[in-house]
Design an enzyme around this catalytic site. Structure first.
Site, mmCIF file in Angstrom:
data_model
loop_
_atom_site.group_PDB
_atom_site.id
_atom_site.type_symbol
_atom_site.label_atom_id
_atom_site.label_comp_id
_atom_site.label_asym_id
_atom_site.label_seq_id
_atom_site.Cartn_x
_atom_site.Cartn_y
_atom_site.Cartn_z
ATOM 1 N N HIS A 99 -3.959 -14.600 10.307
ATOM 2 C CA HIS A 99 -3.202 -13.354 10.473
ATOM 3 C C HIS A 99 -4.112 -12.139 10.677
ATOM 4 C CE1 HIS A 99 0.295 -15.669 9.329
ATOM 5 N NE2 HIS A 99 -0.325 -16.029 8.234
ATOM 6 N N PRO A 102 0.821 -1.208 0.000
ATOM 7 C CA PRO A 102 0.000 0.000 0.000
ATOM 8 C C PRO A 102 0.858 1.262 0.000
ATOM 9 C CG PRO A 102 -0.768 -1.561 1.647
ATOM 10 C CD PRO A 102 0.542 -2.051 1.146
ATOM 11 N N GLU A 103 0.756 2.032 -1.054
ATOM 12 C CA GLU A 103 1.383 3.351 -1.111
ATOM 13 C C GLU A 103 0.237 4.360 -1.130
ATOM 14 O OE1 GLU A 103 4.458 3.487 -4.147
ATOM 15 O OE2 GLU A 103 4.791 1.349 -3.974
ATOM 16 N N ARG A 159 2.672 -10.192 7.478
ATOM 17 C CA ARG A 159 4.037 -9.967 7.965
ATOM 18 C C ARG A 159 4.094 -9.164 9.255
ATOM 19 N NH1 ARG A 159 6.846 -8.981 2.115
ATOM 20 N NH2 ARG A 159 5.362 -10.393 1.198
#
Length: 304
Positions: free
Chosen positions: A93, A2-3, A112
């Site tokens: 997760h 995500p930018e 992550r």
DNA sequence: ACATATTCCTGGGGGC
DNA sequence: TGCCCCCAGGAATATG
């Protein structure tokens, strides 16, 4: 990853999904790692019963305003934040689940676990993450003067490294830096000090254009990115260099090359982006070799 | 002061 | 088929 366009897409889709106005009736922290500030107990207490009043964004930070607090979220690489039906399958997760007063849930999932949350007393809370406190201007607000000044401060830095620096411009990551430099016809390894004012102007325009197009396509999804309603973006179909190693340049047909710049995998067109402001290290490192860039012992004398 | 390397983390993919 | 290792990278931190 995500930018800016992805985070903005999350923001818009959460708003479209009706998150603003909802009250948080229960907080489940399933993995405490993602609560960066304050303690888990204070985090839960600070959110309990609060109504979401607005959703903002600065750079890649999502700002969820809840009455007297701001919940700052950063998705980093693999984070997802979306509105979910309560009986939807719980993906692995999933680290945080906020139950809302309309029965739905705001869920956070991050394979992550690089992403996380800061619950702040307000926008000036000193506990804000350093990256947010030092964040530079948004790409559509950065001036040529600011870019020139940043280049003057970092003459020896590769332009790619400059654009990745959130203190210089907020919101860019690996994908959009590569894409913008291709559009601006600037080699990513070009040192900032050797950029002309025309180079900088083309970069500024290219940044705005690529981010605008990416936003219009709801962001780029390779594997992980999903918007606030769980949907992937479509801009990956329009990328010109990123993850296109060996494929023809969409401008000139030359095969796209991949190398490493500023510690990042970097894609560029050797024909469209002929740099001349950098040490002649244009050899694309084959991705299969584990070639650390042999430390180039310098022969250049300090300039100053 | 500036530039670069390392660290975190996990799933996926290449190589054999 | 299965294992091993590398690789992805944003931002904080450590090292040069």
């Amino acid at each position: 990853m995500p930018e800016l366009p992805e985070v903005e897409t999350v923001r818009r889709t959460l708003i479209e999904g009706g998150l603003v106005g909802r009250r948080i009736v229960h907080i489940a922290v399933l993995h405490g790692d993602v609560v960066r500030h304050p303690s888990i107990g204070a985090f839960v207490a600070g959110l309990q019963g609060k109504r979401l009043t607005d959703i903002g964004r600065r750079g890649k930070y999502l700002l969820l305003e809840v009455e007297d607090r701001v919940l700052v979220a950063h998705l980093r690489m693999t984070g997802r934040l979306w509105l979910s039906a309560p009986d939807a399958e719980k993906l692995s997760h999933t680290h945080l689940v906020l139950d809302l007063d309309d029965g739905r849930q705001l869920r956070f999932r991050d394979v992550r676990r690089f992403g996380g949350f800061h619950l702040l007393e307000g926008p000036d809370d000193p506990a804000a993450p350093q990256g947010l406190r030092e964040l530079g201007p948004e790409p559509d607000a950065v001036t040529l003067k600011q870019l020139a000044a940043a280049c003057a401060r970092h003459e020896r830095l590769a332009v790619k490294g400059l654009l990745l620096d959130q203190r210089v411009v907020a919101g860019l990551g690996n994908i959009y830096v590569d894409e913008a430099l291709h559009r601006a016809r600037v080699h990513p390894r070009t040192t900032c000090g050797s950029l002309s004012s025309k180079d900088r102007a083309r970069i500024a325009v290219a940044l705005r254009e690529v981010l605008q197009e990416a936003l219009a396509n709801r962001g780029t999804t390779f594997l992980d990115f999903r918007d606030g309603s769980g949907e992937p973006g479509a801009f990956q179909e329009f990328l010109r260099v990123y993850r296109r190693e060996g494929l023809p340049c969409r401008t000139c047909g030359e095969p796209i090359a991949k190398t490493r710049v500023a510690g990042r995998g970097t894609h560029y067109c050797p024909n469209c982006q002929k740099g001349d402001g950098f040490l002649s290290n244009t050899a694309p490192t084959s991705t299969k070799t584990r070639s650390r860039p042999a430390k180039t012992s310098n022969a250049s004398k300090p300039a100053r």
